[in-house]
Design a protein around this motif. Structure first.
Motif, PDB file in Angstrom:
ATOM      1  N   ILE A   1       0.840  -1.200   0.000  1.00  0.00           N
ATOM      2  CA  ILE A   1       0.000   0.000   0.000  1.00  0.00           C
ATOM      3  C   ILE A   1       0.878   1.255   0.000  1.00  0.00           C
ATOM      4  O   ILE A   1       0.585   2.237  -0.695  1.00  0.00           O
TER       5      ILE A   1
ATOM      6  N   THR B   1      -7.600  -1.597  -3.065  1.00  0.00           N
ATOM      7  CA  THR B   1      -8.890  -2.153  -2.668  1.00  0.00           C
ATOM      8  C   THR B   1      -8.681  -3.450  -1.904  1.00  0.00           C
ATOM      9  O   THR B   1      -7.586  -4.026  -1.888  1.00  0.00           O
ATOM     10  N   LEU B   2      -9.748  -3.932  -1.296  1.00  0.00           N
ATOM     11  CA  LEU B   2      -9.709  -5.222  -0.604  1.00  0.00           C
ATOM     12  C   LEU B   2      -9.329  -6.331  -1.583  1.00  0.00           C
ATOM     13  O   LEU B   2      -8.514  -7.206  -1.263  1.00  0.00           O
TER      14      LEU B   2
ATOM     15  N   CYS C   1      -5.602  -6.245  -2.283  1.00  0.00           N
ATOM     16  CA  CYS C   1      -4.849  -6.733  -1.121  1.00  0.00           C
ATOM     17  C   CYS C   1      -4.965  -8.251  -1.003  1.00  0.00           C
ATOM     18  O   CYS C   1      -3.989  -8.939  -0.685  1.00  0.00           O
TER      19      CYS C   1
ATOM     20  N   LEU D   1      -6.582  -6.430   7.423  1.00  0.00           N
ATOM     21  CA  LEU D   1      -6.696  -5.010   7.140  1.00  0.00           C
ATOM     22  C   LEU D   1      -7.389  -4.263   8.272  1.00  0.00           C
ATOM     23  O   LEU D   1      -6.985  -3.148   8.637  1.00  0.00           O
ATOM     24  N   ARG D   2      -8.426  -4.878   8.839  1.00  0.00           N
ATOM     25  CA  ARG D   2      -9.146  -4.210   9.926  1.00  0.00           C
ATOM     26  C   ARG D   2      -8.299  -4.106  11.186  1.00  0.00           C
ATOM     27  O   ARG D   2      -8.419  -3.153  11.956  1.00  0.00           O
TER      28      ARG D   2
ATOM     29  N   GLU E   1      -6.061  -1.310  10.523  1.00  0.00           N
ATOM     30  CA  GLU E   1      -6.858  -0.078  10.593  1.00  0.00           C
ATOM     31  C   GLU E   1      -7.135   0.302  12.043  1.00  0.00           C
ATOM     32  O   GLU E   1      -7.053   1.477  12.411  1.00  0.00           O
TER      33      GLU E   1
ATOM     34  N   LEU F   1      -3.409   1.688   8.924  1.00  0.00           N
ATOM     35  CA  LEU F   1      -4.134   1.879   7.672  1.00  0.00           C
ATOM     36  C   LEU F   1      -5.373   2.728   7.932  1.00  0.00           C
ATOM     37  O   LEU F   1      -5.874   2.789   9.070  1.00  0.00           O
ATOM     38  N   ARG F   2      -5.862   3.349   6.867  1.00  0.00           N
ATOM     39  CA  ARG F   2      -7.111   4.094   6.927  1.00  0.00           C
ATOM     40  C   ARG F   2      -7.961   3.684   5.732  1.00  0.00           C
ATOM     41  O   ARG F   2      -7.441   3.558   4.623  1.00  0.00           O
ATOM     42  N   PHE F   3      -9.228   3.430   5.953  1.00  0.00           N
ATOM     43  CA  PHE F   3     -10.122   3.040   4.873  1.00  0.00           C
ATOM     44  C   PHE F   3     -10.891   4.244   4.369  1.00  0.00           C
ATOM     45  O   PHE F   3     -11.536   4.961   5.142  1.00  0.00           O
TER      46      PHE F   3
ATOM     47  N   TYR G   1      -7.793   1.240   0.776  1.00  0.00           N
ATOM     48  CA  TYR G   1      -7.005   1.385   1.997  1.00  0.00           C
ATOM     49  C   TYR G   1      -5.761   2.221   1.699  1.00  0.00           C
ATOM     50  O   TYR G   1      -5.080   2.004   0.694  1.00  0.00           O
ATOM     51  N   THR G   2      -5.487   3.177   2.590  1.00  0.00           N
ATOM     52  CA  THR G   2      -4.288   4.001   2.478  1.00  0.00           C
ATOM     53  C   THR G   2      -3.548   3.960   3.814  1.00  0.00           C
ATOM     54  O   THR G   2      -4.059   3.429   4.806  1.00  0.00           O
TER      55      THR G   2
END
Length: 268
Positions: free
Chosen positions: A30, A39-40, A43, A58-59, A62, A67-69, A76-77
């Protein structure tokens, strides 16, 4: 704090490290991907995991703000925690410590003295040096200050300093340190242009008669010039015709030090 890792179950094993490795892998992907992010599905493809498994990773990242959605774009960034870690790492970097191995290698290659210097007002201050093994060599010391306009290190830094900020680092009048010192603003301005074009500055006996040197700028993580590294020696050994070879070596050394300070590749 007492280390209790030896008392943990499976101490010394690698249980769970694959998940950690995959999480770091997607984090790096990322970071390297162009905006707006991944995107999901992307990833999941990178990790080779199903979407539900990837989503859990990812969560977790986050939740820890790595990460930030982006709800609107569905990507995701990088999150604020990556900025905090990066800033702390850069804060702890020691320029002298980062530069020393590259400077030692430079001296091994060239057999001449290497200096690392920074601007302090209108002077350059040497903050590190590695001596030449030759009995006849440049004499200098850490902490010594010399006018920036008359040194390769000073000119290398000034050439990459915004023009509007240079004047505060150039003392006037431009005293003749030697018969070769550049003594007009016009001559210095032309020298800065030539320095940027070739990638390194030249001190052609301008600070000390009989001493010639070459220097290249060192940049920080923001791409801002923060120092310069030089190689210098007696003009009888460091000849003008060696400028191409020694210049290329000093540029490579400066780039190595800049990279260790987190500089972007395009800094120079």
């Amino acid at each position: 704090m007492v280390d209790t890792s030896a008392n943990r179950p499976d101490a010394g094993g690698t249980t769970g490290t694959q998940s950690v490795d995959r999480a770091l892998q997607v984090l790096l992907q990322i970071a390297e991907s162009p905006p707006p992010g991944l995107t999901l599905a992307a990833c999941s493809s990178i990790l080779g995991y199903s979407k539900p498994t990837t989503l859990r990773i990812l969560r977790t990242l986050e939740a820890r703000q790595f990460l930030r959605f982006d709800e609107e774009l569905g990507v995701y960034t990088l999150g604020v925690a990556t900025v905090q870690l990066g800033s702390e790492y850069l804060h702890r970097l020691d320029l002298r410590r980062a530069a020393l191995p590259a400077m030692r290698a430079l001296v091994d290659e060239t057999q001449e003295t290497a200096h690392l210097g920074v601007l302090s007002g209108t002077d350059v201050v040497y903050i590190e040096l590695v001596d030449s093994p030759h009995p006849v060599r440049v004499f200098s010391r850490v902490g010594a200050a010399v006018p920036a306009y008359a040194t390769a290190i000073g000119k290398a830094i000034l050439a990459w300093t915004p023009a509007e900020a240079r004047t505060e680092h150039i003392s006037h009048p431009l005293a003749a340190r030697t018969p070769f010192t550049l003594r007009t603003d016009e001559a210095l301005a032309d020298d800065f242009i030539a320095t940027r074009e070739r990638g390194f500055a030249i001190d052609n006996q301008e600070n000390r008669e009989g001493i010639r040197g070459f220097a290249a700028p060192v940049f920080d993580f923001q791409g801002k010039v923060i120092a310069a590294v030089s190689i210098a020696g007696p003009s009888t050994r460091v000849m003008p015709e060696a400028a191409g070879e020694l210049g290329a070596r000093i540029v490579a050394t400066a780039a190595e030090i800049s990279a260790s300070m987190g500089a972007p590749r395009s800094a120079a």
